[in-house]
Design a protein around this motif. Structure first.
Motif, PDB file in Angstrom:
ATOM      1  N   LEU A  24     -11.153   1.885  -3.230  1.00  0.00           N
ATOM      2  CA  LEU A  24     -12.215   2.286  -2.294  1.00  0.00           C
ATOM      3  C   LEU A  24     -13.377   1.301  -2.348  1.00  0.00           C
ATOM      4  O   LEU A  24     -13.868   0.850  -1.303  1.00  0.00           O
ATOM      5  CB  LEU A  24     -12.676   3.700  -2.634  1.00  0.00           C
ATOM      6  CG  LEU A  24     -13.787   4.296  -1.760  1.00  0.00           C
ATOM      7  CD1 LEU A  24     -13.507   5.769  -1.472  1.00  0.00           C
ATOM      8  CD2 LEU A  24     -15.157   4.184  -2.443  1.00  0.00           C
ATOM      9  N   LYS A  25     -13.816   0.959  -3.547  1.00  0.00           N
ATOM     10  CA  LYS A  25     -14.963   0.053  -3.693  1.00  0.00           C
ATOM     11  C   LYS A  25     -14.625  -1.361  -3.234  1.00  0.00           C
ATOM     12  O   LYS A  25     -15.445  -2.027  -2.575  1.00  0.00           O
ATOM     13  CB  LYS A  25     -15.431   0.042  -5.148  1.00  0.00           C
ATOM     14  CG  LYS A  25     -16.088   1.343  -5.594  1.00  0.00           C
ATOM     15  CD  LYS A  25     -16.528   1.265  -7.058  1.00  0.00           C
ATOM     16  CE  LYS A  25     -17.273   2.518  -7.482  1.00  0.00           C
ATOM     17  NZ  LYS A  25     -17.682   2.474  -8.916  1.00  0.00           N
ATOM     18  N   GLU A  26     -13.434  -1.832  -3.569  1.00  0.00           N
ATOM     19  CA  GLU A  26     -13.029  -3.190  -3.186  1.00  0.00           C
ATOM     20  C   GLU A  26     -13.004  -3.370  -1.670  1.00  0.00           C
ATOM     21  O   GLU A  26     -13.247  -4.467  -1.159  1.00  0.00           O
ATOM     22  CB  GLU A  26     -11.639  -3.491  -3.751  1.00  0.00           C
ATOM     23  CG  GLU A  26     -11.609  -3.695  -5.257  1.00  0.00           C
ATOM     24  CD  GLU A  26     -10.192  -3.639  -5.818  1.00  0.00           C
ATOM     25  OE1 GLU A  26      -9.236  -3.582  -4.999  1.00  0.00           O
ATOM     26  OE2 GLU A  26     -10.049  -3.648  -7.052  1.00  0.00           O
ATOM     27  N   ASN A  27     -12.709  -2.292  -0.963  1.00  0.00           N
ATOM     28  CA  ASN A  27     -12.561  -2.365   0.486  1.00  0.00           C
ATOM     29  C   ASN A  27     -13.758  -1.805   1.254  1.00  0.00           C
ATOM     30  O   ASN A  27     -13.730  -1.744   2.483  1.00  0.00           O
ATOM     31  CB  ASN A  27     -11.294  -1.626   0.911  1.00  0.00           C
ATOM     32  CG  ASN A  27     -10.034  -2.368   0.515  1.00  0.00           C
ATOM     33  OD1 ASN A  27      -9.548  -3.225   1.249  1.00  0.00           O
ATOM     34  ND2 ASN A  27      -9.500  -2.047  -0.667  1.00  0.00           N
ATOM     35  N   GLY A  28     -14.798  -1.402   0.539  1.00  0.00           N
ATOM     36  CA  GLY A  28     -16.001  -0.904   1.198  1.00  0.00           C
ATOM     37  C   GLY A  28     -15.772   0.334   2.046  1.00  0.00           C
ATOM     38  O   GLY A  28     -16.387   0.484   3.108  1.00  0.00           O
ATOM     39  N   CYS A  29     -14.920   1.239   1.583  1.00  0.00           N
ATOM     40  CA  CYS A  29     -14.612   2.446   2.353  1.00  0.00           C
ATOM     41  C   CYS A  29     -15.764   3.450   2.279  1.00  0.00           C
ATOM     42  O   CYS A  29     -16.379   3.619   1.228  1.00  0.00           O
ATOM     43  CB  CYS A  29     -13.335   3.098   1.839  1.00  0.00           C
ATOM     44  SG  CYS A  29     -11.868   2.053   1.973  1.00  0.00           S
ATOM     45  N   ASP A  30     -16.012   4.099   3.385  1.00  0.00           N
ATOM     46  CA  ASP A  30     -17.087   5.089   3.453  1.00  0.00           C
ATOM     47  C   ASP A  30     -16.575   6.504   3.653  1.00  0.00           C
ATOM     48  O   ASP A  30     -17.354   7.443   3.856  1.00  0.00           O
ATOM     49  CB  ASP A  30     -18.071   4.736   4.568  1.00  0.00           C
ATOM     50  CG  ASP A  30     -17.422   4.706   5.950  1.00  0.00           C
ATOM     51  OD1 ASP A  30     -16.185   4.864   6.039  1.00  0.00           O
ATOM     52  OD2 ASP A  30     -18.156   4.492   6.937  1.00  0.00           O
ATOM     53  N   SER A  31     -15.257   6.672   3.606  1.00  0.00           N
ATOM     54  CA  SER A  31     -14.650   7.984   3.818  1.00  0.00           C
ATOM     55  C   SER A  31     -13.237   7.951   3.245  1.00  0.00           C
ATOM     56  O   SER A  31     -12.726   6.891   2.879  1.00  0.00           O
ATOM     57  CB  SER A  31     -14.612   8.332   5.309  1.00  0.00           C
ATOM     58  OG  SER A  31     -13.935   7.297   6.037  1.00  0.00           O
ATOM     59  N   ILE A  32     -12.615   9.124   3.184  1.00  0.00           N
ATOM     60  CA  ILE A  32     -11.276   9.243   2.599  1.00  0.00           C
ATOM     61  C   ILE A  32     -10.397  10.078   3.522  1.00  0.00           C
ATOM     62  O   ILE A  32     -10.832  11.096   4.066  1.00  0.00           O
ATOM     63  CB  ILE A  32     -11.335   9.901   1.210  1.00  0.00           C
ATOM     64  CG1 ILE A  32     -12.215   9.070   0.263  1.00  0.00           C
ATOM     65  CG2 ILE A  32      -9.937  10.048   0.622  1.00  0.00           C
ATOM     66  CD1 ILE A  32     -12.454   9.732  -1.085  1.00  0.00           C
ATOM     67  N   VAL A  33      -9.162   9.628   3.690  1.00  0.00           N
ATOM     68  CA  VAL A  33      -8.131  10.421   4.351  1.00  0.00           C
ATOM     69  C   VAL A  33      -7.052  10.690   3.310  1.00  0.00           C
ATOM     70  O   VAL A  33      -6.446   9.746   2.793  1.00  0.00           O
ATOM     71  CB  VAL A  33      -7.525   9.691   5.561  1.00  0.00           C
ATOM     72  CG1 VAL A  33      -6.421  10.540   6.200  1.00  0.00           C
ATOM     73  CG2 VAL A  33      -8.602   9.362   6.596  1.00  0.00           C
ATOM     74  N   SER A  34      -6.838  11.948   2.961  1.00  0.00           N
ATOM     75  CA  SER A  34      -5.824  12.291   1.960  1.00  0.00           C
ATOM     76  C   SER A  34      -4.607  12.858   2.664  1.00  0.00           C
ATOM     77  O   SER A  34      -4.721  13.667   3.591  1.00  0.00           O
ATOM     78  CB  SER A  34      -6.377  13.284   0.944  1.00  0.00           C
ATOM     79  OG  SER A  34      -6.947  14.410   1.580  1.00  0.00           O
ATOM     80  N   LEU A  35      -3.434  12.430   2.213  1.00  0.00           N
ATOM     81  CA  LEU A  35      -2.176  12.860   2.819  1.00  0.00           C
ATOM     82  C   LEU A  35      -1.222  13.302   1.725  1.00  0.00           C
ATOM     83  O   LEU A  35      -0.859  12.512   0.850  1.00  0.00           O
ATOM     84  CB  LEU A  35      -1.547  11.708   3.616  1.00  0.00           C
ATOM     85  CG  LEU A  35      -0.169  11.988   4.221  1.00  0.00           C
ATOM     86  CD1 LEU A  35      -0.290  12.978   5.389  1.00  0.00           C
ATOM     87  CD2 LEU A  35       0.496  10.692   4.693  1.00  0.00           C
ATOM     88  N   GLY A  36      -0.796  14.555   1.768  1.00  0.00           N
ATOM     89  CA  GLY A  36       0.158  15.031   0.780  1.00  0.00           C
ATOM     90  C   GLY A  36      -0.077  16.474   0.410  1.00  0.00           C
ATOM     91  O   GLY A  36      -0.776  17.211   1.111  1.00  0.00           O
TER      92      GLY A  36
END
Length: 384
Positions: free
Chosen positions: A85-97
């Motif tokens: 998440l930090k390496e890619n600068g993500c500001d949100s999460i999509v969880s699948l499973g």
């Protein structure tokens, strides 16, 4: 007299066949720039991840992938996902499973905004800040982690399943598309379905239950009892899958707001020490714990029996209690749940340790009947 209550659930819930197609546009509407997609390699191999990424690509949603989640997610899984998440600068999460990716996503979201180590958040309401926005896409009818304020992470150093209850981890959008649940293996369907039933029954009899959670729990018990056998026997039965999706969802809406009991307290230790599937542990333990709890349940188990299709007319409370337990055992047997913990490799050598840990598990205080160390050991032995 009505008491003051605070009820938590996602701001938006999408449920029903085909709703996955609308997820990309809803993520765009949230204003998120880049999302971390949290899932596991099994769903990638099955092509389920591609179904989601096709939707995200069509909507122009940018994302990075973390697919290293294990069936009982660990602190290492959380840390690895947080690094992506930090390496890619993500500001949100999509969880699948199922529950594993959902719980991992919640843990990552809390650390992303609060910092520290995930062990710092074991217990109730330990975080100060709301986690990153989560779009929680469920692929099993079981844990209901998509709608709850709970998550569970295994501390691999202590061999303990840490239970976190935290309103700051609640998903922004919960997604339950039964089309993602078809053709799942029968054993997985059975285990997750019995997990959902345990949520509903424990939520119904817990000390924290109230009128709203009771209504939701009874509806869940009815839906699951009507559909789990068909979902297991005919994995592509979309009607059965839809009922199970609703049953799991409604159970989550109930127990997330009233708590659970010692079925979960005892099951968490089996998962932490033996790395066993949570739903299977719950299913094996459930009738034994209900038998222990029956003296403290008033006439509530009669309602459980009736929701499971049993005619309790003419039964006294003891007979109705026995009928509820028999109905649970019959459903569990019909869907292929192991008859005891011995089949899962559990011996008597660790019962004392697990019982001691179960007593301090955050789910234990909600049980309708207080459990002693001797009681916990006796329940484990009965379930062997």
């Amino acid at each position: 007299m009505l008491q003051k209550r605070t009820y938590f659930m996602p701001a938006m819930s999408m449920i029903g066949p085909g709703v996955l197609a609308d997820v990309g546009n809803e993520i765009k509407a949230m204003g998120c720039v880049k999302s971390l997609l949290v899932t596991d390699k099994v769903l990638g191999d099955l092509g389920v991840v591609k179904k989601l990424t096709d939707v995200l690509d069509a909507a122009g949603v940018d994302y990075a992938l973390y697919d290293g989640v294990q069936p009982n997610p660990t602190c290492a899984n959380v840390n690895a996902g947080l690094a992506v998440l930090k390496e890619n600068g993500c500001d949100s999460i999509v969880s699948l499973g199922g529950g594993s990716p959902q719980d991992t996503a919640k843990a990552i979201s809390i650390l992303a905004t609060n910092g520290g180590d995930i062990r710092d958040y074991e217990g109730v309401f330990k975080s100060a800040k709301k986690g990153l926005p989560i779009v929680s896409i469920n692929t099993t009818a079981g844990t209901a982690s998509d709608v709850t304020i709970n998550y569970v992470i295994t501390d691999e150093d202590r061999h303990v399943k840490m239970v976190m209850v935290d309103k700051n981890c609640l998903a922004s959008i919960a997604v339950n598309d039964p089309e993602l649940m078809v053709a799942k293996p029968a054993a997985l369907t059975a285990a997750t379905g019995m997990d959902a039933l345990t949520h509903a029954i424990e939520g119904y009899i817990t000390k924290g239950a109230y009128r709203l959670t009771d209504a939701l729990a009874l509806e869940s018990i009815k839906l699951i009892s009507e559909s789990l056998r068909d979902a297991v026997a005919k994995g592509d039965d979309i009607e059965a899958r839809s009922k199970m999706a609703y049953g799991s969802f409604v159970a989550g809406m109930s127990f997330s707001n009233c708590g659970l009991g010692v079925v979960h307290s005892l099951a968490h230790q089996l998962g932490g020490i033996y790395n066993l599937p949570h739903g299977v542990c719950n299913a094996v333990l459930l009738p034994h714990v209900i038998r222990f709890n029956a003296p403290a349940c008033g006439d509530k188990l009669r309602k459980v029996a009736e929701a499971m299709g049993v005619d309790t007319a003419g039964m006294d409370t003891a007979a109705a209690n026995a009928a509820a337990i028999a109905a649970i055992e019959a459903l569990s047997k019909d869907v292929g749940i192991p008859s005891g913990l011995k089949e899962l490799g559990v011996g008597e050598d660790k019962l004392q340790t697990m019982a001691e840990l179960a007593l301090v598990d955050p789910c234990a205080p909600g049980n309708p009947r207080d459990m002693t160390l001797a009681d916990a050991i006796a329940i484990y032995k009965a379930a062997l």
